[in-house]
Design an enzyme around this catalytic site. Structure first.
Site, PDB file in Angstrom:
ATOM      1  N   GLY A 152       0.830  -1.204   0.000  1.00 51.05           N
ATOM      2  CA  GLY A 152       0.000   0.000   0.000  1.00 51.05           C
ATOM      3  C   GLY A 152       0.870   1.261   0.000  1.00 51.05           C
ATOM      4  O   GLY A 152       2.097   1.184   0.051  1.00 51.05           O
ATOM      5  N   TYR A 177      -3.164 -17.581  -5.639  1.00 53.48           N
ATOM      6  CA  TYR A 177      -3.887 -16.396  -5.166  1.00 53.48           C
ATOM      7  C   TYR A 177      -5.368 -16.727  -4.950  1.00 53.48           C
ATOM      8  O   TYR A 177      -5.921 -16.519  -3.863  1.00 53.48           O
ATOM      9  CB  TYR A 177      -3.738 -15.243  -6.174  1.00 53.48           C
ATOM     10  CG  TYR A 177      -4.731 -14.140  -5.932  1.00 53.48           C
ATOM     11  CD1 TYR A 177      -4.673 -13.382  -4.765  1.00 53.48           C
ATOM     12  CD2 TYR A 177      -5.761 -13.875  -6.838  1.00 53.48           C
ATOM     13  CE1 TYR A 177      -5.610 -12.382  -4.520  1.00 53.48           C
ATOM     14  CE2 TYR A 177      -6.694 -12.880  -6.603  1.00 53.48           C
ATOM     15  CZ  TYR A 177      -6.613 -12.142  -5.441  1.00 53.48           C
ATOM     16  OH  TYR A 177      -7.548 -11.170  -5.180  1.00 53.48           O
ATOM     17  N   HIS A 184      -2.425  -4.512 -14.478  1.00 49.14           N
ATOM     18  CA  HIS A 184      -3.830  -4.393 -14.871  1.00 49.14           C
ATOM     19  C   HIS A 184      -4.017  -3.646 -16.188  1.00 49.14           C
ATOM     20  O   HIS A 184      -3.258  -2.738 -16.517  1.00 49.14           O
ATOM     21  CB  HIS A 184      -4.628  -3.732 -13.741  1.00 49.14           C
ATOM     22  CG  HIS A 184      -4.728  -4.610 -12.538  1.00 49.14           C
ATOM     23  ND1 HIS A 184      -4.048  -4.362 -11.377  1.00 49.14           N
ATOM     24  CD2 HIS A 184      -5.388  -5.780 -12.348  1.00 49.14           C
ATOM     25  CE1 HIS A 184      -4.296  -5.339 -10.514  1.00 49.14           C
ATOM     26  NE2 HIS A 184      -5.103  -6.204 -11.077  1.00 49.14           N
ATOM     27  N   PHE A 232      -3.059 -10.201 -24.685  1.00 44.79           N
ATOM     28  CA  PHE A 232      -2.802 -11.619 -24.441  1.00 44.79           C
ATOM     29  C   PHE A 232      -3.848 -12.514 -25.109  1.00 44.79           C
ATOM     30  O   PHE A 232      -4.782 -12.981 -24.463  1.00 44.79           O
ATOM     31  CB  PHE A 232      -2.750 -11.892 -22.938  1.00 44.79           C
ATOM     32  CG  PHE A 232      -1.652 -11.142 -22.229  1.00 44.79           C
ATOM     33  CD1 PHE A 232      -0.361 -11.092 -22.746  1.00 44.79           C
ATOM     34  CD2 PHE A 232      -1.905 -10.480 -21.024  1.00 44.79           C
ATOM     35  CE1 PHE A 232       0.652 -10.406 -22.096  1.00 44.79           C
ATOM     36  CE2 PHE A 232      -0.894  -9.796 -20.366  1.00 44.79           C
ATOM     37  CZ  PHE A 232       0.391  -9.753 -20.905  1.00 44.79           C
ATOM     38  N   ARG A 249      -2.178 -15.446 -21.944  1.00 47.19           N
ATOM     39  CA  ARG A 249      -1.515 -15.429 -20.630  1.00 47.19           C
ATOM     40  C   ARG A 249      -2.008 -16.635 -19.837  1.00 47.19           C
ATOM     41  O   ARG A 249      -3.217 -16.905 -19.817  1.00 47.19           O
ATOM     42  CB  ARG A 249      -1.876 -14.123 -19.908  1.00 47.19           C
ATOM     43  CG  ARG A 249      -1.162 -13.916 -18.605  1.00 47.19           C
ATOM     44  CD  ARG A 249      -1.410 -12.519 -18.053  1.00 47.19           C
ATOM     45  NE  ARG A 249      -2.795 -12.296 -17.645  1.00 47.19           N
ATOM     46  CZ  ARG A 249      -3.236 -11.181 -17.086  1.00 47.19           C
ATOM     47  NH1 ARG A 249      -2.414 -10.169 -16.848  1.00 47.19           N
ATOM     48  NH2 ARG A 249      -4.497 -11.040 -16.748  1.00 47.19           N
TER      49      ARG A 249
HETATM   50  N1  UFG Z   1      -4.528  -7.952 -20.560  1.00 42.53           N
HETATM   51  C1  UFG Z   1      -3.801  -7.851 -21.735  1.00 42.53           C
HETATM   52  N2  UFG Z   1      -2.587  -7.224 -21.689  1.00 42.53           N
HETATM   53  C2  UFG Z   1      -2.062  -6.716 -20.539  1.00 42.53           C
HETATM   54  C3  UFG Z   1      -2.810  -6.833 -19.331  1.00 42.53           C
HETATM   55  C4  UFG Z   1      -4.038  -7.467 -19.395  1.00 42.53           C
HETATM   56  O1  UFG Z   1      -4.252  -8.284 -22.798  1.00 42.53           O
HETATM   57  O2  UFG Z   1      -0.938  -6.187 -20.576  1.00 42.53           O
HETATM   58  C5  UFG Z   1      -5.839  -8.620 -20.584  1.00 42.53           C
HETATM   59  C6  UFG Z   1      -5.855  -9.888 -19.754  1.00 42.53           C
HETATM   60  O3  UFG Z   1      -5.411 -10.990 -20.502  1.00 42.53           O
HETATM   61  C7  UFG Z   1      -7.324  -9.966 -19.356  1.00 42.53           C
HETATM   62  C8  UFG Z   1      -7.769  -8.502 -19.286  1.00 42.53           C
HETATM   63  O4  UFG Z   1      -6.786  -7.772 -20.008  1.00 42.53           O
HETATM   64  O5  UFG Z   1      -8.048 -10.593 -20.389  1.00 42.53           O
HETATM   65  C9  UFG Z   1      -7.823  -7.976 -17.869  1.00 42.53           C
HETATM   66  O6  UFG Z   1      -6.585  -8.272 -17.231  1.00 42.53           O
HETATM   67  P1  UFG Z   1      -6.185  -7.708 -15.785  1.00 42.53           P
HETATM   68  O7  UFG Z   1      -4.800  -8.215 -15.524  1.00 42.53           O
HETATM   69  O8  UFG Z   1      -6.433  -6.244 -15.731  1.00 42.53           O
HETATM   70  O9  UFG Z   1      -7.238  -8.380 -14.837  1.00 42.53           O
HETATM   71  P2  UFG Z   1      -7.584  -9.935 -14.617  1.00 42.53           P
HETATM   72  O10 UFG Z   1      -8.923 -10.156 -15.240  1.00 42.53           O
HETATM   73  O11 UFG Z   1      -6.506 -10.820 -15.057  1.00 42.53           O
HETATM   74  O12 UFG Z   1      -7.573 -10.023 -13.041  1.00 42.53           O
HETATM   75  C10 UFG Z   1      -8.574  -9.495 -12.226  1.00 42.53           C
HETATM   76  C11 UFG Z   1      -7.978  -9.077 -10.887  1.00 42.53           C
HETATM   77  C12 UFG Z   1      -7.412 -10.267 -10.160  1.00 42.53           C
HETATM   78  C13 UFG Z   1      -8.474 -11.315 -10.025  1.00 42.53           C
HETATM   79  C14 UFG Z   1      -9.077 -11.640 -11.365  1.00 42.53           C
HETATM   80  C15 UFG Z   1     -10.251 -12.529 -11.198  1.00 42.53           C
HETATM   81  O13 UFG Z   1      -6.971  -8.125 -11.091  1.00 42.53           O
HETATM   82  O14 UFG Z   1      -6.968  -9.889  -8.878  1.00 42.53           O
HETATM   83  O15 UFG Z   1      -9.544 -10.458 -12.015  1.00 42.53           O
HETATM   84  O16 UFG Z   1     -10.282 -13.413 -12.209  1.00 42.53           O
HETATM   85  F1  UFG Z   1      -7.934 -12.443  -9.527  1.00 42.53           F
END
Ligand code: UFG
Length: 330
Positions: free
Chosen positions: A37, A144, A192, A210, A284
């Protein structure tokens, strides 16, 4: 006035929720070890310096006196990066499960019987059915998600055998910012989507998308993006429910509407007026094609409605925060 202890109040969701709890008139104490944080979020949330305690949750002895006279706990403190959890699983179990067990022990010593717990859509793993209802199979695919699912099991047992009333909130994709408090998303490293799209727009360095071969409208993953303000409001509703004598429950927190990665990219281009350069990369690990919440329970039982989770409002608030932070950093 109810007294609430917030763990992880220096983080993204914790600081905005703390701000909302203070606005609601609650007395708030924050515990955060500042390992992830940000100290400045404490002041921005509005918490008095004397009500902030820098402490690890594992310090049960030091935590216990802070819980004296507390009516309810809102527990955010946890590590949240899915990828990191696959590289360092023990860290995630020790921090997320171990920290929670210590907190629960300290609460028991002070007879604190209400808890709002931050969980995640990651407890569902690869869902069988979308939108996902709360009674869907729990099957996390990362340490996680597993660490959160384990805590959910412990809470069910403590409810049954110790009368610990708890509301578990399973977040979908938390995003956006809270302009009135200048609070927003600032993870390090950032993984994110929305902040990374901004970074690509500003630097001209392409973002990696991804995978574009998922069974979705344009081949990119679908997610349910929930504005941080709506998410914080769900915590206030959960506390009101528990303070009113309500029962334990797990709720999804999402809008019920999903957007593809490319739709989010287009929204970022529209809001910022900039081109977002991108490249298609491999999928990913651990990404489900589609994660969208069935949030009907939260709407009907807690009378919650998302009010600020339109994609352009989310991106607009996040963008203003991103620009201000960039100006501060120079
Ligand atoms: N993505 C990309 N390129 C990037 C980053 C993300 O294409 O550089 C895509 C990911 O593949 C995904 C989407 O964007 O399809 C969202 O990705 P995030 O990493 O922003 O979020 P996630 O959906 O992976 O993860 C979120 C929360 C996690 C939680 C999850 C629940 O951040 O803490 O949802 O499934 F676990």
């Amino acid at each position: 006035m109810p007294k609430i202890l917030v763990t992880g109040g220096a983080g993204y969701i914790g600081s905005v929720t703390t701000h909302y709890l203070l606005k609601r008139g609650f007395e708030v104490i924050v515990v955060d070890d500042l390992s992830r944080g940000h100290r400045e979020n404490i002041a921005l949330s509005g918490v008095a310096p004397a009500n902030f305690h820098q402490m690890r949750l594992q310090q049960t002895g030091a935590l216990t006196p802070l819980l004296s006279g507390v009516d309810a706990v809102v527990h955010f403190a946890a590590y949240i990066a899915v990828g990191e959890s696959t590289r360092e699983p023990a860290l995630y179990y020790s921090n997320n499960v171990g920290g929670t067990l210590s907190l629960l022990e300290a609460m028991a010593r002070q007879n604190v019987k209400r808890l709002v717990f931050s969980s995640t859509a990651a407890v569902y793993g690869d869902p069988v059915k979308v939108p996902i209802p709360e009674d869907a199979r729990i099957g996390p695919v990362s340490p996680y998600g597993d660490s959160k699912a384990m805590v959910e099991k412990v809470l069910a047992a403590l409810d049954r055998y110790r009368g610990l009333k708890n509301v578990t909130l399973r977040y979908f994709n938390a995003c956006g910012a809270e302009p009135e408090a200048n609070l927003g998303e600032a993870h390090d490293p950032e993984t994110h989507l929305i902040p990374l799209l901004f970074k690509a727009a500003v630097t001209g360095e392409p973002i990696m998308i991804f995978g574009n071969d998922y069974p979705t409208s344009d081949g990119t993953c679908v997610r349910d993006y929930i504005h941080i303000g709506d998410l914080a409001a769900a915590h206030v509703a959960a506390l009101d429910h528990l303070m009113g004598g309500g029962d334990s429950h797990a709720f999804n927190v999402g809008t019920g509407v999903g957007f593809t990665v490319m739709e989010v990219l287009k929204a970022v281009e529209k809001v910022t007026g900039k081109i977002v350069p991108y490249r298609i990369a491999d999928r990913r690990d651990g990404d489900a094609a589609e994660l969208v919440a069935d949030s009907s329970q939260l709407r009907s039982k807690l009378k919650w409605e998302p009010k600020r989770s339109g994609l352009e409002e989310i991106v607009g608030d996040a963008w203003r925060y991103f620009e201000e932070m960039s100006a501060v950093k120079g």
